[in-house]
Design a protein around this motif. Structure first.
Motif, PDB file in Angstrom:
ATOM      1  N   TYR A  50       0.842  -1.198   0.000  1.00  0.00           N
ATOM      2  CA  TYR A  50       0.000   0.000   0.000  1.00  0.00           C
ATOM      3  C   TYR A  50       0.871   1.241   0.000  1.00  0.00           C
ATOM      4  O   TYR A  50       2.032   1.208   0.435  1.00  0.00           O
ATOM      5  N   GLN A  51       0.293   2.340  -0.437  1.00  0.00           N
ATOM      6  CA  GLN A  51       0.973   3.614  -0.289  1.00  0.00           C
ATOM      7  C   GLN A  51       0.994   3.934   1.202  1.00  0.00           C
ATOM      8  O   GLN A  51      -0.004   3.735   1.907  1.00  0.00           O
ATOM      9  N   ASN A  52       2.117   4.388   1.699  1.00  0.00           N
ATOM     10  CA  ASN A  52       2.285   4.696   3.117  1.00  0.00           C
ATOM     11  C   ASN A  52       1.725   6.084   3.398  1.00  0.00           C
ATOM     12  O   ASN A  52       2.452   7.058   3.592  1.00  0.00           O
ATOM     13  N   ARG A  53       0.390   6.155   3.418  1.00  0.00           N
ATOM     14  CA  ARG A  53      -0.293   7.428   3.656  1.00  0.00           C
ATOM     15  C   ARG A  53      -1.678   7.157   4.217  1.00  0.00           C
ATOM     16  O   ARG A  53      -2.498   6.484   3.587  1.00  0.00           O
ATOM     17  N   CYS A  54      -1.937   7.683   5.390  1.00  0.00           N
ATOM     18  CA  CYS A  54      -3.249   7.512   6.016  1.00  0.00           C
ATOM     19  C   CYS A  54      -4.288   8.325   5.253  1.00  0.00           C
ATOM     20  O   CYS A  54      -4.046   9.492   4.923  1.00  0.00           O
ATOM     21  N   PRO A  55      -5.451   7.746   4.963  1.00  0.00           N
ATOM     22  CA  PRO A  55      -6.487   8.491   4.240  1.00  0.00           C
ATOM     23  C   PRO A  55      -7.122   9.604   5.075  1.00  0.00           C
ATOM     24  O   PRO A  55      -7.799  10.464   4.526  1.00  0.00           O
ATOM     25  N   HIS A  56      -6.875   9.635   6.379  1.00  0.00           N
ATOM     26  CA  HIS A  56      -7.460  10.661   7.240  1.00  0.00           C
ATOM     27  C   HIS A  56      -6.685  11.965   7.174  1.00  0.00           C
ATOM     28  O   HIS A  56      -7.245  13.021   6.936  1.00  0.00           O
ATOM     29  N   ARG A  57      -5.367  11.894   7.380  1.00  0.00           N
ATOM     30  CA  ARG A  57      -4.547  13.108   7.424  1.00  0.00           C
ATOM     31  C   ARG A  57      -3.403  13.121   6.410  1.00  0.00           C
ATOM     32  O   ARG A  57      -2.581  14.021   6.442  1.00  0.00           O
ATOM     33  N   ALA A  58      -3.333  12.111   5.571  1.00  0.00           N
ATOM     34  CA  ALA A  58      -2.270  11.996   4.556  1.00  0.00           C
ATOM     35  C   ALA A  58      -0.880  11.998   5.186  1.00  0.00           C
ATOM     36  O   ALA A  58       0.061  12.544   4.630  1.00  0.00           O
ATOM     37  N   VAL A  59      -0.754  11.362   6.365  1.00  0.00           N
ATOM     38  CA  VAL A  59       0.533  11.246   7.052  1.00  0.00           C
ATOM     39  C   VAL A  59       1.032   9.807   6.940  1.00  0.00           C
ATOM     40  O   VAL A  59       0.249   8.881   6.748  1.00  0.00           O
ATOM     41  N   PRO A  60       2.360   9.601   7.081  1.00  0.00           N
ATOM     42  CA  PRO A  60       2.875   8.228   7.091  1.00  0.00           C
ATOM     43  C   PRO A  60       2.280   7.445   8.262  1.00  0.00           C
ATOM     44  O   PRO A  60       1.966   8.010   9.315  1.00  0.00           O
ATOM     45  N   TRP A  63       4.977   3.941  13.259  1.00  0.00           N
ATOM     46  CA  TRP A  63       5.338   4.595  14.517  1.00  0.00           C
ATOM     47  C   TRP A  63       6.830   4.462  14.785  1.00  0.00           C
ATOM     48  O   TRP A  63       7.393   5.230  15.548  1.00  0.00           O
ATOM     49  N   GLN A  64       7.481   3.496  14.189  1.00  0.00           N
ATOM     50  CA  GLN A  64       8.929   3.318  14.199  1.00  0.00           C
ATOM     51  C   GLN A  64       9.308   2.714  12.862  1.00  0.00           C
ATOM     52  O   GLN A  64       8.446   2.237  12.122  1.00  0.00           O
ATOM     53  N   LEU A  65      10.592   2.673  12.559  1.00  0.00           N
ATOM     54  CA  LEU A  65      11.055   2.108  11.304  1.00  0.00           C
ATOM     55  C   LEU A  65      10.459   0.712  11.085  1.00  0.00           C
ATOM     56  O   LEU A  65      10.579  -0.157  11.948  1.00  0.00           O
ATOM     57  N   ASP A  66       9.794   0.520   9.978  1.00  0.00           N
ATOM     58  CA  ASP A  66       9.205  -0.757   9.572  1.00  0.00           C
ATOM     59  C   ASP A  66       8.141  -1.288  10.531  1.00  0.00           C
ATOM     60  O   ASP A  66       7.819  -2.473  10.506  1.00  0.00           O
ATOM     61  N   GLN A  67       7.548  -0.431  11.341  1.00  0.00           N
ATOM     62  CA  GLN A  67       6.508  -0.847  12.290  1.00  0.00           C
ATOM     63  C   GLN A  67       5.152  -0.287  11.860  1.00  0.00           C
ATOM     64  O   GLN A  67       4.802   0.840  12.192  1.00  0.00           O
ATOM     65  N   PHE A  68       4.412  -1.099  11.122  1.00  0.00           N
ATOM     66  CA  PHE A  68       3.106  -0.689  10.608  1.00  0.00           C
ATOM     67  C   PHE A  68       1.954  -1.479  11.211  1.00  0.00           C
ATOM     68  O   PHE A  68       0.804  -1.160  10.971  1.00  0.00           O
ATOM     69  N   LEU A  69       2.256  -2.531  11.970  1.00  0.00           N
ATOM     70  CA  LEU A  69       1.215  -3.427  12.463  1.00  0.00           C
ATOM     71  C   LEU A  69       0.874  -3.156  13.918  1.00  0.00           C
ATOM     72  O   LEU A  69       1.704  -2.659  14.685  1.00  0.00           O
ATOM     73  N   ASP A  70      -0.361  -3.518  14.302  1.00  0.00           N
ATOM     74  CA  ASP A  70      -0.761  -3.398  15.701  1.00  0.00           C
ATOM     75  C   ASP A  70      -0.051  -4.470  16.525  1.00  0.00           C
ATOM     76  O   ASP A  70       0.707  -5.286  15.989  1.00  0.00           O
ATOM     77  N   ALA A  71      -0.280  -4.488  17.828  1.00  0.00           N
ATOM     78  CA  ALA A  71       0.415  -5.416  18.734  1.00  0.00           C
ATOM     79  C   ALA A  71       0.163  -6.882  18.386  1.00  0.00           C
ATOM     80  O   ALA A  71       1.031  -7.731  18.606  1.00  0.00           O
ATOM     81  N   SER A  72      -0.995  -7.192  17.806  1.00  0.00           N
ATOM     82  CA  SER A  72      -1.306  -8.575  17.447  1.00  0.00           C
ATOM     83  C   SER A  72      -0.763  -8.961  16.066  1.00  0.00           C
ATOM     84  O   SER A  72      -0.870 -10.124  15.671  1.00  0.00           O
ATOM     85  N   ALA A  73      -0.219  -7.985  15.338  1.00  0.00           N
ATOM     86  CA  ALA A  73       0.288  -8.175  13.972  1.00  0.00           C
ATOM     87  C   ALA A  73      -0.811  -8.648  13.019  1.00  0.00           C
ATOM     88  O   ALA A  73      -0.534  -9.269  12.006  1.00  0.00           O
ATOM     89  N   SER A  74      -2.065  -8.331  13.336  1.00  0.00           N
ATOM     90  CA  SER A  74      -3.170  -8.752  12.478  1.00  0.00           C
ATOM     91  C   SER A  74      -3.813  -7.592  11.726  1.00  0.00           C
ATOM     92  O   SER A  74      -4.647  -7.819  10.848  1.00  0.00           O
ATOM     93  N   LEU A  75      -3.432  -6.354  12.051  1.00  0.00           N
ATOM     94  CA  LEU A  75      -3.987  -5.169  11.400  1.00  0.00           C
ATOM     95  C   LEU A  75      -2.877  -4.145  11.182  1.00  0.00           C
ATOM     96  O   LEU A  75      -1.918  -4.077  11.954  1.00  0.00           O
ATOM     97  N   ILE A  76      -3.032  -3.327  10.157  1.00  0.00           N
ATOM     98  CA  ILE A  76      -2.157  -2.171   9.959  1.00  0.00           C
ATOM     99  C   ILE A  76      -2.703  -1.060  10.840  1.00  0.00           C
ATOM    100  O   ILE A  76      -3.916  -0.848  10.901  1.00  0.00           O
ATOM    101  N   GLN A  77      -1.814  -0.359  11.533  1.00  0.00           N
ATOM    102  CA  GLN A  77      -2.261   0.686  12.461  1.00  0.00           C
ATOM    103  C   GLN A  77      -1.573   2.006  12.149  1.00  0.00           C
ATOM    104  O   GLN A  77      -0.356   2.054  11.946  1.00  0.00           O
ATOM    105  N   CYS A  78      -2.345   3.081  12.136  1.00  0.00           N
ATOM    106  CA  CYS A  78      -1.791   4.419  11.949  1.00  0.00           C
ATOM    107  C   CYS A  78      -1.271   4.920  13.290  1.00  0.00           C
ATOM    108  O   CYS A  78      -2.004   4.941  14.285  1.00  0.00           O
ATOM    109  N   ALA A  79      -0.016   5.321  13.323  1.00  0.00           N
ATOM    110  CA  ALA A  79       0.599   5.798  14.563  1.00  0.00           C
ATOM    111  C   ALA A  79       0.045   7.149  15.001  1.00  0.00           C
ATOM    112  O   ALA A  79       0.066   7.469  16.179  1.00  0.00           O
ATOM    113  N   THR A  80      -0.460   7.948  14.071  1.00  0.00           N
ATOM    114  CA  THR A  80      -0.923   9.293  14.408  1.00  0.00           C
ATOM    115  C   THR A  80      -2.206   9.288  15.227  1.00  0.00           C
ATOM    116  O   THR A  80      -2.325   9.999  16.211  1.00  0.00           O
TER     117      THR A  80
END
Length: 122
Positions: A50-60, A63-80
């Motif tokens: 996916y493009q690394n851009r949240c549809p809400h605020r157009a931000v990456p 939350w850290q380098l290569d960390q896009f998943l929630d704690a369960s690693a079952s969903l992508i989570q926006c850090a913002t």
């Protein structure tokens, strides 16, 4: 360069993303290809990009380098703002952009690695 053919017989170059062994099962990674910020996730053997851009605020999203998943690693989570997205479709299922989706990037995998087909820019 590896190419694919579209229905109009145009040749579209594929962009190399990484070696297939550089994206482990249940993990995510960020990339930049031709100035486009991307995120890739491998889940149940399938690669999703996916493009690394949240549809809400157009931000990456990370939350850290290569960390896009929630704690369960079952969903992508926006850090913002904590929005949660389905890995398989990019659809937001919780948060301020619920019902919107991440921009998917066509991708494929072969013996040489993972490849992406970036959308044409205006």
């Amino acid at each position: 360069m590896t190419c694919i053919y579209t229905s109009s017989e145009k040749v579209t170059p594929l962009n190399y993303l990484c070696d297939k062994n550089d994206l482990d099962e249940g993990k995510s990674r960020g990339f930049e290809v031709d100035g486009v910020q991307l995120l890739a996730v491998r889940r149940v053997g399938q690669v999703y990009v996916y493009q690394n851009r949240c549809p809400h605020r157009a931000v990456p999203l990370q939350w850290q380098l290569d960390q896009f998943l929630d704690a369960s690693a079952s969903l992508i989570q926006c850090a913002t703002h904590g929005a949660l997205f389905l890995i398989e479709s990019g659809e937001c299922i919780a948060g301020p952009c619920e019902g919107k989706s991440l921009n998917p990037i066509d991708c494929g995998e072969d013996a040489q690695g993972i490849w992406v087909n970036l959308p044409e820019r205006d």
